[in-house]
Design a protein around this motif. Structure first.
Motif, short mmCIF file in Angstrom:
data_model
loop_
_atom_site.label_atom_id
_atom_site.label_comp_id
_atom_site.label_asym_id
_atom_site.label_seq_id
_atom_site.Cartn_x
_atom_site.Cartn_y
_atom_site.Cartn_z
N PRO B 423 0.81 -1.22 0.00
CA PRO B 423 0.00 0.00 0.00
C PRO B 423 0.84 1.27 0.00
O PRO B 423 1.92 1.31 0.58
N ILE B 424 0.30 2.30 -0.66
CA ILE B 424 0.98 3.61 -0.61
C ILE B 424 0.02 4.69 -0.10
O ILE B 424 0.44 5.82 0.15
N GLY B 425 -1.25 4.37 0.05
CA GLY B 425 -2.21 5.37 0.54
C GLY B 425 -3.54 4.71 0.79
O GLY B 425 -3.65 3.49 0.84
N ILE B 426 -4.59 5.54 0.94
CA ILE B 426 -5.90 5.01 1.26
C ILE B 426 -6.97 5.74 0.45
O ILE B 426 -6.85 6.96 0.23
N LEU B 480 -1.69 2.22 9.55
CA LEU B 480 -2.32 1.11 8.86
C LEU B 480 -1.26 0.17 8.28
O LEU B 480 -1.44 -1.03 8.19
N ALA B 481 -0.14 0.76 7.85
CA ALA B 481 0.97 -0.05 7.33
C ALA B 481 2.26 0.62 7.79
O ALA B 481 2.39 1.84 7.74
N THR B 482 3.17 -0.18 8.27
CA THR B 482 4.47 0.37 8.70
C THR B 482 5.30 0.70 7.46
O THR B 482 4.94 0.34 6.32
N ALA B 483 6.41 1.37 7.69
CA ALA B 483 7.29 1.71 6.58
C ALA B 483 7.73 0.44 5.86
O ALA B 483 7.85 0.41 4.63
N GLU B 484 7.90 -0.64 6.60
CA GLU B 484 8.33 -1.88 5.98
C GLU B 484 7.20 -2.51 5.15
O GLU B 484 7.43 -3.10 4.11
N GLU B 485 5.97 -2.43 5.69
CA GLU B 485 4.84 -3.03 4.98
C GLU B 485 4.42 -2.22 3.76
O GLU B 485 3.80 -2.74 2.83
N PRO B 491 5.48 4.98 6.42
CA PRO B 491 4.27 4.24 6.78
C PRO B 491 3.01 4.90 6.22
O PRO B 491 3.04 6.08 5.87
N VAL B 492 1.93 4.09 6.11
CA VAL B 492 0.63 4.66 5.74
C VAL B 492 -0.15 4.87 7.02
O VAL B 492 -0.48 3.90 7.71
N VAL B 493 -0.42 6.14 7.34
CA VAL B 493 -1.09 6.43 8.62
C VAL B 493 -2.41 7.17 8.38
O VAL B 493 -2.59 7.83 7.36
N LEU B 494 -3.32 7.02 9.35
CA LEU B 494 -4.50 7.88 9.41
C LEU B 494 -4.26 8.85 10.55
O LEU B 494 -4.02 8.42 11.69
N THR B 495 -4.32 10.16 10.26
CA THR B 495 -4.06 11.14 11.31
C THR B 495 -5.38 11.50 11.99
O THR B 495 -6.47 11.21 11.48
N GLN B 496 -5.24 12.16 13.15
CA GLN B 496 -6.44 12.65 13.83
C GLN B 496 -7.22 13.59 12.89
O GLN B 496 -8.43 13.58 12.82
N LYS B 497 -6.44 14.41 12.15
CA LYS B 497 -7.10 15.36 11.23
C LYS B 497 -7.86 14.60 10.14
O LYS B 497 -8.95 15.02 9.72
N ASP B 498 -7.30 13.48 9.68
CA ASP B 498 -8.00 12.67 8.67
C ASP B 498 -9.36 12.21 9.21
O ASP B 498 -10.37 12.26 8.50
N ILE B 499 -9.36 11.75 10.46
CA ILE B 499 -10.62 11.29 11.07
C ILE B 499 -11.60 12.46 11.16
O ILE B 499 -12.80 12.31 10.92
N ARG B 500 -11.08 13.65 11.49
CA ARG B 500 -11.95 14.83 11.57
C ARG B 500 -12.57 15.14 10.20
O ARG B 500 -13.75 15.48 10.10
N GLU B 501 -11.77 15.03 9.16
CA GLU B 501 -12.29 15.28 7.80
C GLU B 501 -13.39 14.29 7.47
O GLU B 501 -14.42 14.65 6.91
#
Lengths: 615, 615
Positions: B423-426, B480-485, B491-501
């Motif tokens: 994965p590279i994003g969501i 959601l995915a570490t830098a290795e995965e 890494p692929v992360v969901l930020t607090q701001k993403d959840i707010r959006e």
């Protein structure tokens, strides 16, 4: 020859003219540039050409006494269409009798019983601003105010900003249930249209104030396509032979229309954008070239036009420079060479409402003839050629100053010259007059030959004999004015070839008339009315037209000159939707008679070229 | 995490994909690029997605046994919309079940009971040549053969030469009683039209063979106006502030449409001149910009569109490069931001014919919501923002290879990635899934806060706890995915701001739904059907959408994903005049509810942003 002419002075204009004895006051006024109202066609019935003789003697006719009353006649009032000039006169022209235009080429539409109902209308609107309770779209808000109309893409693009920049107020110009333009403020008083008659030789247009049903200005000029051929067939041949000629001819006529429109707008002191519609009447060739529709098929059997019903084209599509959203409406076409001008003449004369068989003859480069009888309407055209417009005649010219336009042959020749100057040529009416008078005097025989001086009868007055110039080939010319009498350094003569051209022109028209009469099972005596249309129809001497056989033998009282009826018809269509519907009704009713390969026509043609014998 | 995925191979295409356990066969096929017919919206009722399991174990549901019959089930037949993947499978896809298109964004119109009756029709004609007995005009001759149509000035100019150069034969293209084009020979088999859905973020078009009622090709791309702002309000603001921005935005979308049309024509191997109509559905802002109608009034109270009814504009007027005489038909607009795309969705779903209250939710950058109940139709829109399309999310992306599009949170995180790559994003569906699963696992609380590792309950599995990354400001991200995965070096992360959006987006839509339900006096349980439209509606996990509160609590069986219903509606309008009339009927029936200043909406919005408590 000037000694024979009589001076007539018109007040309050202060103009005077010299005319031959027996000239109608109406014609004298016209020559002085004073156009009078003659909606009845000069029959003495409408009383609109009333003038007052304030000096000189002018006996009243019984028609005048009947129409004006004894008191008015005693006070000097006369009808200009009935009163003739016998002695020097001073004539006062009441304002009411003036036709509000500069040319006398239009018949007024005043008595045509037209309730103005133009295609173009204006609506002033004041819209409420949108709010939360009424968040209608811009377009539905406007449509609610002005009616359910369509709109072009480009105009709808401008609607939102127009409404907001102008406080939700303005004037909508609507035509044919289509929004043509939006204007700032209340412009309802400024609503103009133009009607044009596009002839093979001349183009004439009138600017009409549609808000007040009033002619505002008239302008005319030569058709610039003359340089491509002086009749429609030669122009069609030119287009068939040159692939790029059609746009060239189209551009020529469009430029001319635009320049006349500019003149009209200038005279009326209005912006050209205030002209919202142009209605055009012309023959099939002229109308198709104007629209850019290839007239090539009109150049070969079976002479097929491109369209038949009234056509609306966007002015911008053909380059006519009036309001950007305006349309040009082109008259319906009957078939072959019988086009919109003839249909417009039919509309103007209301030919189908006459109490009996009625004939309409539109004399131009192409002669169109319509016969109405009962439920039938026959229409045809014949190639008269441009002789009546002065072309193909050695010293022919248009009816402008210096043109001989009336001829009297007695012991010598007396001519009336437009502008009261020495003559330099001869126009169509002069040609007809000259031929009639020469025939009467025995200078030309039945077959149209100018007799040699030696062959002329002994009764021919010596002064006339001197005017016959014999050539070595046995042909002769007739000198209307000697070099000394003329305005140039050479004499004004009618050649044998000129007489032949005239014979071809009148033969074509008369043969067409005869074929239509036969088709309807009628003879000349059955006709109730003969409408004589065409630019010079107003000025033709009826007796001369009958004498040379241009018209069939009818009571001259039945001949009604209706002037430029094509232009009047175009104007009526501009003024009212009902007139267009009437035109379409007439078009559907009319049967087109193609004379081109009709053996009967060829026989009639040959016979009609001969001058009638003396009664 | 790959170990959890199961391989599914499709024959005869020979493609395979790896999917999570419990994945629908339909989704697995879609991910393999094999689009199946799902006219019933995946409810298991139409049987058109029938496939045959030829290897592996796949238990049949009662729905399948009922629909397919015991014999077929025993032979391995399944419904792809009902069967789930539990073990490695080989599945044969019958030709009949294939949707004849490359994307799965279209719902087929096969069962929409549409009798093709396109606005555009072709008529082949063989005219008799004019002769003396039948010298009709060219235009009346043609009209007699093809029906009484109107014609543009420029086309009539070409009629005479066309008829003569082609032996009086050819094919007439007629639209809306107007002659659009003349073509040599008999071209009746070549009759194409295109339907486009112009979204704020994406543009998608389908080329339809109107002669055979068949989709020919589909193409899509980003809306290039994204560079002027990622939602309609920012684009309107841009236009209000920059006088020349409107033509710039218009040109951008027109160029994109033209380039998609070129792609479509190339795929179908037809000339672009064979496309005779374009039907467009988009929101009010997109439609007005396309037409060049200033959308400024949509940027302020009371949000007034320029037009309401279906509009036809000449393709050349707005620069759309299809047949020169073709029109672009733009859908009617309901009001405010509820435009043609919503109306098209209403047409496609036949929302007013459901047996009970029905809800339509079109999820896009603008969320449109329609509630049908009895004789009432309420429509509204809410600004969801582009979160569902991957924008404004730190590692958000469109549903393209590399995007996480399904998430399972259990002892650890398992993701399904489009294209089966690291994965590279969501993308939008992944975001909804992730939020629903994180909420279930207690990683985010009811208010949407990502809990700090220390605040997480003791029951949180250690691997999940490790994925929570706390920041100094007290906020946390979830990995959601570490830098290795991951497929990149981060890494692929969901930020607090993403959840707010996400909360803003789903809150806006849910609040809109709630207000409409209240307006109609209904509760969620009264709903018979919930239509889920929008480009990614087909891929959304219904349980996740319910779990995060995007949709009101209804039986998941009542939720029907209808895919790009706006495009289907546009296609229906292209196929039949009756569909346009139906659209106009729906438009007039619909009441637009403006939520912008509705206090009730603001309250509902605040509440709807909260995630529902666990049942």
């Amino acid at each position: 020859m000037k000694q024979k002419e009589i001076k007539v002075t018109f007040t309050p204009a202060g103009r005077h003219v010299y005319v031959l004895p027996q000239t109608l006051l109406l014609e004298a006024a016209g020559r002085a540039g004073i156009a009078l109202q003659t909606p009845c066609g000069g029959s003495g019935t409408c009383g609109k050409c009333r003038v007052k003789v304030v000096a000189g003697s002018c006996p009243a006719t019984t028609t005048e006494e009947k129409r004006l009353g004894a008191d008015a006649v005693a006070a000097g009032y006369r009808l200009a269409c009935q009163a003739h000039v016998h002695s020097e006169l001073t004539v006062d022209v009441p304002f009411d009798s003036l036709l509000e235009q500069e040319h006398s080429i239009l018949v007024s539409s005043d008595d045509a019983d037209v309730v103005p109902q133009p295609t173009v209308r204006k609506a002033y609107f004041e819209l409420s601003q949108p709010d939360r309770e009424h968040p209608d779209t811009d377009w539905s808000r406007l449509r609610n105010a002005i009616g359910d109309v369509t709109v072009s893409h480009s105009l709808l693009c401008r609607v939102p900003s127009f409404l907001r920049e102008n406080g939700w107020q303005g004037t909508a110009v609507v035509s044919n249930r289509h929004l043509m333009a939006l204007e700032e403020g209340d412009t309802r008083e400024h609503l103009y249209g133009a009607a044009f008659d596009i002839g093979t030789t001349t183009v004439v247009g009138v600017l009409v104030d549609l808000a007040n049903n009033r002619d505002t200005a008239v302008a005319s000029c030569m058709n610039p396509q003359m340089s491509f051929g002086d009749d429609v067939l030669s122009r069609i041949a030119h287009i068939r032979e040159h692939p790029h000629a059609l746009p060239e001819l189209q551009t020529a006529i469009v430029n001319t229309i635009n320049s006349l429109l500019q003149q009209l707008a200038r005279k009326a002191a209005i912006p050209i954008q205030s002209v919202y519609e142009l209605v055009v009447a012309g023959n099939t060739t002229m109308q198709q070239i104007l629209c850019g529709y290839d007239p090539s098929a009109l150049g070969e059997m079976p002479f097929v036009p491109v369209f038949d019903r009234f056509r609306r084209v966007h002015a911008v599509d053909i380059g006519v420079a009036i309001n950007h959203g305006a349309d040009v409406s082109v008259f319906g076409q009957i078939g072959g060479f019988v086009g919109g001008d003839t249909l417009a003449c039919m509309v103007a004369t209301r030919i189908d409402t006459e109490n009996g068989p009625a004939l309409l003859v539109d004399i131009g480069t192409n002669g169109e003839i319509v016969l109405s009888c009962g439920d039938a309407l026959y229409a045809t055209s014949t190639a008269a050629g441009p002789a009546f417009e002065g072309a193909r005649i050695q010293q022919g010219m248009r009816a402008t100053p210096g043109a001989i336009e009336k001829v009297l042959v007695d012991q010598d020749v007396a001519c009336n010259v437009i502008g009261n100057v020495p003559p330099i040529g001869i126009c169509g009416t002069g040609l007809i007059d000259a031929a009639a008078q020469m025939r009467k005097a025995g200078i030309i025989d039945m077959r149209g030959k100018i007799v040699a001086p030696d062959d002329a009868g002994m009764s021919l007055p010596p002064k006339l004999r001197e005017r016959i110039v014999a050539h070595e080939d046995g042909q002769a010319d007739f000198m209307l004015a000697t070099a000394e009498e003329s305005g140039s350094d050479r004499p004004v003569v009618l050649t044998q070839k000129d007489i032949r051209e005239l014979q071809l022109a009148l033969g074509a028209i008369r043969a067409g008339i005869n074929v239509l009469l036969k088709r309807a099972g009628l003879s000349a005596g059955d006709l109730t009315t003969v409408f004589l249309a065409g630019a010079f129809g107003n000025f033709i001497r009826r007796s001369s037209a009958l004498h040379i056989g241009l018209l069939p033998p009818v009571d001259p009282q039945k001949i009604r000159s209706v002037g430029n009826a094509a232009l009047l018809g175009a104007k009526l269509a501009l003024l009212s939707e009902k007139e267009r519907a009437y035109a379409e009704k007439l078009r559907q009713k009319a049967t087109h008679i193609d004379l081109s390969l009709d053996p009967e026509f060829q026989m009639e043609f040959g016979m009609a070229m001969m001058f009638p014998g003396d009664e």
